[in-house]
Design an enzyme around this catalytic site. Structure first.
Site, PDB file in Angstrom:
ATOM      1  N   GLU A   1       0.831  -1.095  -0.060  1.00  0.00           N
ATOM      2  CA  GLU A   1      -0.124   0.040  -0.025  1.00  0.00           C
ATOM      3  C   GLU A   1       0.859   1.170  -0.131  1.00  0.00           C
ATOM      4  O   GLU A   1       1.848   1.392   0.706  1.00  0.00           O
ATOM      5  CB  GLU A   1      -0.930   0.016   1.139  1.00  0.00           C
ATOM      6  CG  GLU A   1      -1.739   1.287   1.363  1.00  0.00           C
ATOM      7  CD  GLU A   1      -2.496   1.266   2.654  1.00  0.00           C
ATOM      8  OE1 GLU A   1      -3.139   0.188   3.074  1.00  0.00           O
ATOM      9  OE2 GLU A   1      -2.783   2.123   3.175  1.00  0.00           O
TER      10      GLU A   1
ATOM     11  N   GLU B   1      -2.993  11.379   3.012  1.00  0.00           N
ATOM     12  CA  GLU B   1      -4.049  11.267   4.033  1.00  0.00           C
ATOM     13  C   GLU B   1      -3.784  12.408   4.941  1.00  0.00           C
ATOM     14  O   GLU B   1      -3.158  13.070   5.204  1.00  0.00           O
ATOM     15  CB  GLU B   1      -3.688   9.992   4.876  1.00  0.00           C
ATOM     16  CG  GLU B   1      -3.793   9.000   4.121  1.00  0.00           C
ATOM     17  CD  GLU B   1      -3.778   7.507   5.279  1.00  0.00           C
ATOM     18  OE1 GLU B   1      -4.513   6.946   5.455  1.00  0.00           O
ATOM     19  OE2 GLU B   1      -2.608   7.333   5.560  1.00  0.00           O
TER      20      GLU B   1
END
Length: 291
Positions: A170, A175
């Protein structure tokens, strides 16, 4: 897909970290420019893009994106139910994708892991539509604001259905959590460095919250190395040399991209009395390049 607590998109540092709310928070980088010399020579060439041109209220291009749905918590005890509704993800008619997180009435017919769903949002991905190994992955985004909001632009390995997470890998390009309005995070998750042991850093603005303006979030990914860049400033490099002794580098195959706005969860915490809805993440474009 549901992953273990605090694992999915947790954007946490492997070393030099502080414990925060059961997860691990990466040390902050203040945005001092570092060497951004390309890892390999040659000019970037556009290989895929979405400029989100279309009529107001139109859904995203189904040839480029698919939507995920559900309210099972997504491995993080998130509070939203992801839908396919245009009220949660649609074009604005001015060249933007708008992902909208909405508060729902207590009597909502949608069921989440905790009961009647209190929030809806959207999560879209290019899985099965576009996947690429290595290159420059970039989006111009204006994130939402408020306690409990968790916007993200990220990637998962295209072997996730076969090998599972974190073996598939990932890459979190961006974010942000509402309680930290001046910071965004970039992170890698893989075998031996996932969840609260993931590898990454944060990038901070000095005075203006990220939600006040559009910003360009980028990763440049080459064999053995990933670099994170905000508005042209590189703030993190992670390579095979940074892995823990038990870690495995799993970033030598194609990945697909995701865009979403989560509400609540173990890392951001739940919305509170200060949080206002609806909240929107506006995406001006997503562009992918290769050499």
């Amino acid at each position: 897909m549901q992953f273990a607590m605090c694992m999915l998109r947790s954007a946490l540092a492997f070393s030099g970290a502080l414990a925060v709310g059961g997860c691990t928070k990466a040390p902050t980088t203040q945005g001092t420019p570092i060497d951004t010399t390309p890892a390999v020579p040659g000019e970037w060439k556009l290989s895929w893009s979405d400029e989100f041109d279309g009529a107001s209220g139109a859904l995203v291009d189904p040839g480029k994106w698919t939507a995920e749905t559900g309210g099972g918590g997504w491995g993080n005890q998130e509070r939203q139910y992801y839908t396919t509704s245009a009220s949660n993800a649609s074009l604005d008619g001015s060249g933007h994708l708008v992902i909208t997180a909405r508060a729902e009435p207590v009597t909502s017919s949608l069921t989440c892991w905790y009961g009647s769903c209190r929030y809806t949002s959207a999560r879209i991905k290019t899985q099965g539509r576009f996947e690429q190994a290595y290159g420059k992955f970039e989006a111009r985004i204006r994130i939402p604001r408020g306690q409990g909001l968790w916007p993200a632009f990220w990637m998962l390995g295209n072997d996730i259905d076969r090998n599972g997470w974190p073996k598939s890998g990932e890459i979190d390009i961006m974010e942000s959590i509402g309680k930290e309005p001046y910071a965004v995070y970039g992170t890698l998750h893989g075998p031996g460095y996932s969840g609260s042991g993931s590898i990454g850093s944060s990038y901070s603005l000095a005075a203006v919250p990220f939600a006040d303006n559009y910003h360009v979030f980028t990763v440049e990914w080459s064999p053995g190395e990933v670099r994170w860049i905000v508005d042209g400033t590189e703030y993190r490099r992670t390579s095979t040399a940074n892995l823990p002794s038990a870690g495995t580098w799993v970033f030598d195959h194609a990945f697909f991209m995701l865009l979403n706005v989560a509400v609540g969860g173990n890392w951001p915490g739940d919305p509170d009395a200060t949080t206002t809805f609806p909240q929107q993440m506006l995406v001006d474009y997503v562009r992918v390049y290769q050499r």
